[in-house]
Design an enzyme around this catalytic site. Structure first.
Site, short mmCIF file in Angstrom:
data_model
loop_
_atom_site.label_atom_id
_atom_site.label_comp_id
_atom_site.label_asym_id
_atom_site.label_seq_id
_atom_site.Cartn_x
_atom_site.Cartn_y
_atom_site.Cartn_z
N ARG A 155 -5.02 11.72 -19.35
CA ARG A 155 -5.12 10.83 -18.43
C ARG A 155 -6.09 9.97 -19.36
O ARG A 155 -6.22 8.45 -18.82
CB ARG A 155 -6.48 11.11 -17.81
CG ARG A 155 -5.12 11.92 -16.45
CD ARG A 155 -6.15 12.79 -15.31
NE ARG A 155 -7.13 13.15 -15.35
CZ ARG A 155 -7.39 14.66 -15.59
NH1 ARG A 155 -6.08 15.40 -15.07
NH2 ARG A 155 -7.74 15.14 -15.72
N GLU A 157 -10.32 -2.39 1.61
CA GLU A 157 -9.18 -2.41 1.48
C GLU A 157 -8.46 -1.28 3.13
O GLU A 157 -8.66 0.25 3.37
CB GLU A 157 -8.33 -1.09 0.46
CG GLU A 157 -7.11 -0.81 0.43
CD GLU A 157 -6.28 0.08 -1.30
OE1 GLU A 157 -7.36 0.63 -1.71
OE2 GLU A 157 -5.58 0.05 -0.87
N LYS A 204 -8.35 -6.49 1.35
CA LYS A 204 -7.04 -5.97 0.28
C LYS A 204 -6.40 -5.17 1.06
O LYS A 204 -5.97 -3.42 1.18
CB LYS A 204 -8.12 -4.85 -0.89
CG LYS A 204 -6.69 -3.91 -1.56
CD LYS A 204 -6.44 -3.32 -2.80
CE LYS A 204 -5.68 -2.83 -3.16
NZ LYS A 204 -6.07 -2.10 -4.48
P1 13P Z 1 -0.58 0.79 -4.33
O1 13P Z 1 -0.84 -1.06 -5.60
O2 13P Z 1 -0.46 1.68 -5.80
O3 13P Z 1 -0.14 0.82 -3.94
O4 13P Z 1 -2.64 0.72 -5.15
C1 13P Z 1 -2.85 0.29 -4.70
C2 13P Z 1 -4.63 0.66 -4.27
O5 13P Z 1 -5.22 1.02 -5.27
C3 13P Z 1 -4.19 2.09 -3.47
O6 13P Z 1 -6.06 2.34 -3.14
#
Ligand code: 13P
Length: 346
Positions: A46, A177, A219
Site C-alpha cells: 500500500r 460527501e 462531493k
Molecule cells: P470514487 O471516485 O471511486 O467513487 O471514490 C471517491 C471517493 O472518495 C469515495 O469516498
C-alpha cells in the site's frame, strides 16, 4: 484559523482547471482492489502504491488536493521523506478522510449510517498539526424498494453537518460527501429525485449546525440510472439531469462541487463532467470539478500490478486521467485524447 482562510482554501481546491484526487481508500478497500490484481495485501504494498501516486511527475498541474487515509498520512517515501511533504512540495494540498466507515443502520435493513463523530475534535487537531488542509466524510445512500428512508437520510445528513462544523472549527475545509449509490435497477429520474431530497436535507442540516457554506466543498454523485437499469442514459442526459438537480438543491454560496466517480469508467466520468461544463458553463454559480478515486486511479493500478518496473507507465496513466479531467473542467475534453496514452504500451 479564521473564516477567510477556510474560504481561500476551499476556493483553491476548485481553482481554474484543477480537481481532487481521492486516494483515501481504507486498508480493507485498498486490499480488495489489490487482491483482484494479485498484488500483496501488505502495508508495504500500500505504501509503494501511494508513493507511486504522490511522486507522479506533473500531478500538481491538474490536482489541487489529494485525500489521504489515516495510514497514508503517516507514511513516507522509501527515502524517508514524509508523504505530506512530498505532496506539499508538489504544490498539492493534503487532505484526510475522517469518517470511520459506513455501518449497518439499526432498524433500517439495507441502509448504512456513517460513524466517526466520537473523538473527532481531537483527531482533527492531530491531522491539522500533521499538515492536512481539508477533511472528507462520506455518507452512503442506497436506492431500493422503499429505501432510502427518511431516518437514514436525516441521520446521515446530521452526521455530515456535525463533522463539517467540527472540521471548520479545526481550520480544515470539509468535503461533504453524500453518495447516492449507482447499484440497482432504478431509473435516472429516481436517482434525481433521491439525490435532490438528500441534498436538501444535507443543506438544511449544514445550516442548522452553522457551517460556513463558503468554506466547504460538496462531493456528490452524478445523477445516473442504476447499473442494472435497462435504460441507460446518454452523456448529455446525465449532464442535464445532474446539473438541474444541483441547481435546485445546492446554494450558490458553495464555491465548488467536486464529483465522486462511484464506479463509472474513467472515460465516462470525464465525458459527463465535460458535458456539464460545456452545456451549463455560463449558468453555474459554483465550480464543477472532480474528486475521483477509481476514475483516476484504476488504469494506473492495473498497469502497476505491484511491479517496480511498471511504476513509470502507471504514473503516465495516472497523469493522463488527471489531464483528461482537467480538460473536462474547461469543457475541452475530447474522446480522441484517450488515444494519446503512450503509457498503455508497457
Ligand atoms: P470514487 O471516485 O471511486 O467513487 O471514490 C471517491 C471517493 O472518495 C469515495 O469516498
Amino acid at each position: 484559523m479564521g473564516a477567510q482562510e477556510l474560504i481561500a482554501t476551499a476556493k483553491a481546491l476548485v481553482a481554474s482547471d484543477k480537481g481532487l484526487l481521492a486516494m483515501d481508500e481504507s486498508n480493507s478497500t485498498c486490499n480488495k482492489r489489490f487482491a483482484r490484481l494479485g498484488i500483496p495485501e501488505t502495508e508495504e504494498a500500500r505504501r509503494s502504491y501511494r508513493e507511486l501516486i504522490v511522486t507522479t511527475p506533473g500531478l500538481g498541474e491538474f490536482i489541487s488536493g489529494v485525500i489521504l487515509y489515516d495510514e497514508t498520512i503517516r507514511q513516507s517515501r522509501k527515502d524517508g521523506t514524509p508523504f505530506v511533504k512530498v505532496i506539499t512540495d508538489a504544490g498539492i494540498m493534503p487532505g484526510i478522510k475522517v469518517d470511520t466507515g459506513a455501518k449497518d443502520m439499526a432498524s433500517h435493513p439495507g441502509e448504512k449510517i456513517t460513524e466517526g463523530l466520537d473523538g473527532l475534535r481531537a483527531r482533527l487537531a492531530e491531522y491539522s498539526q500533521m499538515g492536512a488542509r481539508f477533511a472528507k466524510w462520506r455518507a452512503v445512500i442506497t436506492i431500493g424498494d422503499a429505501i432510502p428512508s427518511r431516518g437514514c437520510i436525516e441521520a446521515n445528513s446530521h452526521a455530515l453537518a456535525r463533522y463539517a462544523a467540527l472540521s471548520q472549527e479545526a481550520g480544515l475545509v470539509p468535503i461533504v460527501e453524500p453518495e447516492v449509490l449507482m447499484d440497482g435497477e432504478h431509473t435516472l429520474e429516481r436517482c434525481c429525485e433521491v439525490t435532490e431530497e438528500v441534498l436538501r436535507t444535507v443543506f438544511n442540516q449544514l445550516h442548522t449546525q452553522r457551517v460556513t457554506l463558503e468554506g466547504m466543498i460538496l462531493k456528490p454523485n452524478m445523477v445516473l440510472p442504476g447499473l442494472t437499469c435497462p435504460r441507460q442514459a446518454a452523456v448529455d442526459e446525465v449532464a442535464d439531469a445532474t446539473v438541474r438537480c444541483l441547481l435546485r438543491a445546492v446554494p450558490a454560496a458553495v464555491p465548488g462541487i467536486a464529483f465522486l466517480s462511484g464506479g463509472q469508467t474513467g472515460e465516462l466520468a470525464s465525458a459527463r463532467l465535460n458535458a456539464m461544463n460545456v452545456r451549463f458553463k455560463s449558468r453555474l454559480p459554483w465550480a464543477l470539478a472532480f474528486s475521483f478515486a477509481r476514475a483516476i486511479q484504476q488504469p494506473a493500478l492495473e498497469i502497476w500490478q505491484g511491479e517496480g518496473a511498471h511504476v513509470l507507465a502507471a504514473q503516465k496513466a495516472l497523469y493522463h486521467r488527471a489531464r483528461c479531467n482537467s480538460a473536462a473542467r474547461l469543457g475541452q475534453y475530447r474522446t480522441e485524447m484517450e488515444n494519446n496514452v503512450d503509457s498503455r504500451v508497457i
